[in-house]
Design a protein around this motif. Structure first.
Motif, short mmCIF file in Angstrom:
data_model
loop_
_atom_site.label_atom_id
_atom_site.label_comp_id
_atom_site.label_asym_id
_atom_site.label_seq_id
_atom_site.Cartn_x
_atom_site.Cartn_y
_atom_site.Cartn_z
N ALA A 259 0.82 -1.21 0.00
CA ALA A 259 0.00 0.00 0.00
C ALA A 259 0.85 1.25 0.00
N SER A 260 2.07 1.16 0.53
CA SER A 260 2.94 2.33 0.57
C SER A 260 3.86 2.40 -0.63
N ALA A 261 3.71 1.47 -1.57
CA ALA A 261 4.58 1.49 -2.75
C ALA A 261 4.48 2.78 -3.53
N PRO A 262 3.27 3.31 -3.78
CA PRO A 262 3.21 4.57 -4.50
C PRO A 262 3.95 5.69 -3.78
N ALA A 263 3.87 5.71 -2.45
CA ALA A 263 4.60 6.74 -1.72
C ALA A 263 6.09 6.60 -1.89
N ILE A 264 6.58 5.33 -1.90
CA ILE A 264 8.01 5.11 -2.11
C ILE A 264 8.42 5.60 -3.50
N VAL A 265 7.55 5.32 -4.50
CA VAL A 265 7.85 5.78 -5.85
C VAL A 265 7.89 7.30 -5.89
N ARG A 266 6.96 7.95 -5.18
CA ARG A 266 6.93 9.40 -5.20
C ARG A 266 8.20 9.97 -4.59
N GLU A 267 8.64 9.39 -3.49
CA GLU A 267 9.82 9.92 -2.83
C GLU A 267 11.07 9.70 -3.66
N SER A 268 11.13 8.60 -4.41
CA SER A 268 12.33 8.31 -5.17
C SER A 268 12.37 9.01 -6.51
N THR A 269 11.22 9.30 -7.09
CA THR A 269 11.20 9.90 -8.42
C THR A 269 10.71 11.33 -8.43
N GLY A 270 10.04 11.78 -7.36
CA GLY A 270 9.49 13.12 -7.35
C GLY A 270 8.24 13.28 -8.18
N ILE A 271 7.64 12.19 -8.60
CA ILE A 271 6.45 12.23 -9.44
C ILE A 271 5.22 12.21 -8.55
N PRO A 272 4.31 13.17 -8.70
CA PRO A 272 3.11 13.15 -7.87
C PRO A 272 2.22 11.96 -8.22
N TYR A 273 1.63 11.40 -7.20
CA TYR A 273 0.75 10.23 -7.38
C TYR A 273 -0.65 10.75 -7.66
N GLN A 274 -1.08 10.67 -8.91
CA GLN A 274 -2.36 11.21 -9.33
C GLN A 274 -3.08 10.17 -10.20
N PRO A 275 -3.67 9.17 -9.58
CA PRO A 275 -4.26 8.08 -10.35
C PRO A 275 -5.49 8.49 -11.16
N LEU A 276 -6.26 9.49 -10.69
CA LEU A 276 -7.47 9.88 -11.41
C LEU A 276 -7.15 10.46 -12.79
N VAL A 277 -5.94 10.97 -12.96
CA VAL A 277 -5.55 11.48 -14.28
C VAL A 277 -5.59 10.34 -15.30
N PHE A 278 -5.06 9.17 -14.91
CA PHE A 278 -5.04 8.03 -15.83
C PHE A 278 -6.45 7.46 -16.03
N VAL A 279 -7.27 7.52 -14.98
CA VAL A 279 -8.66 7.08 -15.13
C VAL A 279 -9.39 7.99 -16.12
N PHE A 280 -9.16 9.30 -16.00
CA PHE A 280 -9.78 10.25 -16.92
C PHE A 280 -9.30 10.02 -18.36
#
Length: 861
Positions: A12-33
């Protein structure tokens, strides 16, 4: 062995780890849209989906998503979820766009208007459209009209009323009075489906109506054809909103003077009905149209005003956010809940909701994830909104604002001297720095919005306004004050009438300031430019690269490479049209009979990149006819006409010319001496407008040749310099074109003595004949068809049911007849020694519809 819950919890914390390592905001609704948008585009452009099958597939994918998520297969779960959104959105669009129930009113309608008797419920109050200003080129007078949306409940078949469903647009001459939302109506009129666009690049009114859930139009010639059977309930929600709108109109009519009244109504309600065409064009040409149309800007200003007012009173923050939510929601409904306003309302609600929970979850800012949530909500209400230019521009502008805010915060965080500068110096110096920072941010936002939306505006509206950037900044404060004044005046005029004159006097200068200033600026040379605009394929690539560049998503190329790709894409957008126009079409001759209804306009594209327009008129309004001709010219990348030829003095052959001269440069205008010797009032007004624009008008007569490419000859065939006795039609200017072995003959409204004068010459066999006088059988004797022996006959007419058939062309010649009312714009092209004839629309028959027995009215009914 199944994975335990404890082993799945770290995922469940994987997206947060990705955000911290890459600086990419976690915005899943963008891909849903994006997935939902892809499904809608697939159904609309590529493949008509079946709603039951697609919804079943979406349900199965949701089950697969739950199973994949349960076993911790994140990538598979993500793919299933996005595929389910893709399928569900495509099916929802298919159901909304083309899935009509058995009793839908569209099943009785066809492209030809036919008598009908309907019963239905008014969905809104009638909207009155004022008659346009006097135009000498307008052939059919236009009076005040009314527009209204109706939900159909029954349709009459003989003496029997049978149930029906669906919504129709009611167009009535005159004023529909005493009708309110919820009233049951009886309507006697003409039912038909909106005809699809018949020309390349033309605005498709039928699709526009279909996207709003309206598939048919009912027209009436008199308000007495519409009567109220039963008044609606007082609890009908639209009835309250209608009363509120009428109250707002009444207050502004009473207390606001012209020319500010139309602007005040546009600011409050988004209604342009009382604004003159000159005022509306001034706002459009200066790039300030967004200040009038009720959109996200207005909803945001309303929310900001109530926030500022709430800070002045001892009101708890929790209560303040609830008040802003209620006010913005009511205002959005009050103005019609258009997609841009609905988008802004959802953003305001999301922000206020985050602030309401801020004591527990901390402060939150708007992000692209929130914007995607607003987009999904709009698509859920109406999936066709995705293809609406206003919705697209609204979301692009908001995305640009969000990007500017994030960019500004990052730049300030990277500059350690910024915070120090704000804490040092005198109070005046700190205030000055604050004002300078606000102006810099406003300039950045205005420039970014202009650069982001400019390609789409150029493609859809064919205008690029250079002064829109500074004006948007300079007019932001007056616009806010004007909107504040409209609100205060509406409230005071309704609740405290004695104070209304004082409030109106305070804000009247601001209301009058907008139209006067922008009308003056629109007259400045170089403030705007009319352009063909980029193609759709270029827009798709441009905005895809732009999104990849600002989203921060790691892909195969770096951000620096994306910037180079954007530069290359801009170069392609400029070079490809130039290559097509100047290289591929260098030796090409094309003749296009534009579908203008009952009228005539033929575009000639000659070798050597020379363009000519043979006639430019219509029986419809000159403005709508000009928009039709403009759409064809823009679609072909034409910005200059070397010559315009007026065949004779009938307004349906030249009345759009003054409007075309506003947007296109014209080399010369030609006509016969007979036409120019004694012009009628409409032609005289047209010639005066051309003279004011310094466009020379010349006389030409038989044997005159226009200078063209060496392989092409354009010659005047008729009349002589003195003309012949008879009507204007008999003296129509006949144009003969020869290119290699191919011949075209354009005859205008040639008839009677003119026909026999032309036939007195040697037979002139041609490949393409423009039928004289819109295909009138009286203008096409057998001798004339034998004289020219055409292979193809183009008919420019206004009704597909006036097509010559029995006793017409087909019985007089073996030539193939192409009617613009049936086939839309028709093009004959000579390329590489071959003649190709094509039409914009297919020659499919009228769509089948149910038949009605239009019997006599029963006295009891």
């Amino acid at each position: 062995m199944p994975t335990s819950l404890s082993s799945k919890r770290p995922l469940a914390s994987a997206p947060a780890i990705v955000r911290e390592s890459t600086g990419i905001p976690y915005q899943p609704l963008v891909f849903v849209f994006l997935a939902a948008s892809g499904g809608i585009l697939l159904d609309h452009f590529l493949w008509a989906l079946s709603p039951p099958a697609v919804f079943a597939a979406a349900f199965g994918l949701l089950i697969a998503w739950v199973a994949a998520w349960r076993f911790g297969w994140e990538r598979a779960a993500t793919c299933c979820l996005l595929s389910a959104c893709f399928s569900a959105a495509g099916g929802w669009h298919a159901a909304h766009w083309r899935w009509f129930p058995e009793l839908h009113i569209a099943r009785w309608a066809g492209e030809q208007a036919r008598p009908v008797a309907l019963r239905g419920i008014a969905l809104e109050a009638p909207r009155t459209i004022a008659a346009p200003a006097f135009d000498p080129g307008r052939i059919i007078p236009t009076y005040d009209r009314s527009r209204l949306r109706i939900r159909v409940s029954a349709i009459r078949d003989g003496q029997v009323w049978i149930p029906a469903t669906g919504s129709v647009a009611l167009h009535s001459q005159g004023h529909l009075l005493g009708i309110r939302p919820g009233d049951s109506l009886s309507i006697f009129g003409q039912l038909q489906r909106p005809r699809p666009s018949g020309n390349p690049g033309e605005f498709d009114y039928a699709k526009h109506q279909r996207s709003a859930g309206i598939a048919c139009i009912v027209g009436t010639d008199h308000p007495l054809c519409v009567s109220v059977i039963e008044s609606g309930s007082g609890w009908y929600p639209s009835r309250w909103l209608s009363k509120a709108r009428q109250a707002g109109h009444a207050v502004l009519d009473r207390w606001v003077e012209e020319p500010g009244r139309g602007v005040a109504k546009a600011l409050l309600l988004g209604s342009r009905d009382e604004m003159s065409d000159e005022q509306w064009d001034a706002f459009a040409r200066t790039g300030c149209l967004h200040l009038l149309t009720v959109s996200g800007l207005h909803v945001g200003i309303v929310g900001s005003m109530f926030y500022a007012l709430g800070r002045c009173f001892p009101l708890r923050r929790t209560h303040l956010w609830l008040v802003i939510i209620a006010v913005t929601g009511l205002y959005t409904l009050y103005t019609g809940a258009r997609p841009p306003a609905l988008r802004a309302m959802i953003l305001v609600w999301t922000l206020c909701g985050a602030r309401l929970l801020g004591r527990v979850q901390g402060r939150r800012r708007l992000s692209f994830n929130t914007l995607a949530l607003a987009g999904l909500a709009i698509l859920a209400v109406n999936p066709s909104s995705l293809l609406n230019s206003g919705t697209q521009l609204s979301f692009l502008a908001m995305a640009a604002i969000m990007w500017c805010g994030r960019f500004w915060r990052l730049r300030r965080a990277e500059n350690p001297w910024h915070a120090l500068a704000w804490q040092t110096g005198t109070p005046l110096a700190r205030r000055t720095r604050r004002v300078v920072d606000v102006m810099r941010l406003a300039t950045l936002i205005s420039l970014t919005i202009w650069l982001t939306t400019m390609p789409l505006i150029a493609a859809r509206f064919h205008i690029v306004s250079w002064v829109g950037i500074p004006l948007s900044i300079l007019l932001s404060i007056p616009c806010t004050l004007a909107l504040l004044g409209v609100f205060i005046l509406a409230i005071v005029g309704w609740g405290i009438p004695p104070l209304a004159p004082l409030v109106a006097g305070m804000f009247q200068p601001i209301f009058s300031f907008f139209p006067q200033l922008l009308t003056a600026i629109a007259e400045w040379p170089g403030t705007y430019a009319w352009v063909p605009g980029p193609s759709d394929w270029w827009l798709v690539g441009w905005y895809t690269l732009l999104w990849l560049g600002v989203s921060g998503i790691p892909i195969l190329v770096s951000p620096r490479q994306i910037r180079w790709l954007l530069i290359i894409w801009v170069a392609l957008g400029l070079l490809v049209p130039a290559y097509e126009r100047h290289v591929l079409q260098r030796g090409r001759l094309a003749m296009t009979a534009i579908s203008v209804g009952h009228g005539l306009s033929v575009l000639l594209e000659l070798p050597g990149q020379r363009t000519m327009l043979y006639d430019a008129g219509t029986l419809r309004s000159p403005e709508s006819g000009a928009r039709t001709i403009e759409s064809v010219l823009w679609s072909k990348g034409i910005t200059h006409l070397d010559a315009v030829i007026i065949s004779h003095d009938d307004a349906d052959h030249f009345n759009t010319l003054p409007h075309l001269a506003e947007k296109f440069s014209i080399g010369h205008v030609y006509s016969s001496p007979t036409t120019l010797r004694a012009p009628g009032p409409a032609l005289r007004a047209t010639l005066d407008s051309l003279k004011a624009k310094r466009i020379p008008v010349r006389s030409v007569w038989s044997d005159h040749r226009f200078r063209t490419h060496s392989d092409c000859r354009v010659e005047v065939f008729h009349p002589t310099s003195d003309g012949i006795p008879g009507s204007d039609n008999a003296n129509s200017l006949v144009l003969a074109i020869e290119c290699g072995d191919f011949r075209f003959l354009l005859t205008g409204d040639l008839e009677d003595e003119g026909l026999y004068d032309v036939m007195s010459e040697e037979p002139w066999h041609c490949d393409v004949l423009l039928a004289p006088h819109h295909g009138s059988l009286a203008s096409n004797p057998v001798e004339f068809l034998d004289w020219c022996q055409p292979q193809h006959i183009f008919v420019s007419g206004g009704s597909r049911y006036l097509t010559p058939s029995d006793g017409g062309f087909q019985k007089r010649t073996d030539a193939r007849v192409w009617h613009t009312a049936i086939r839309g714009a028709v093009t004959a092209e000579v390329h590489q020694g071959q003649l190709y004839v094509s039409a914009f629309l297919s020659d499919s028959d009228v769509e089948p519809r149910k038949k009605l027995n239009w019997g006599p009215l029963s006295p009891s009914r």
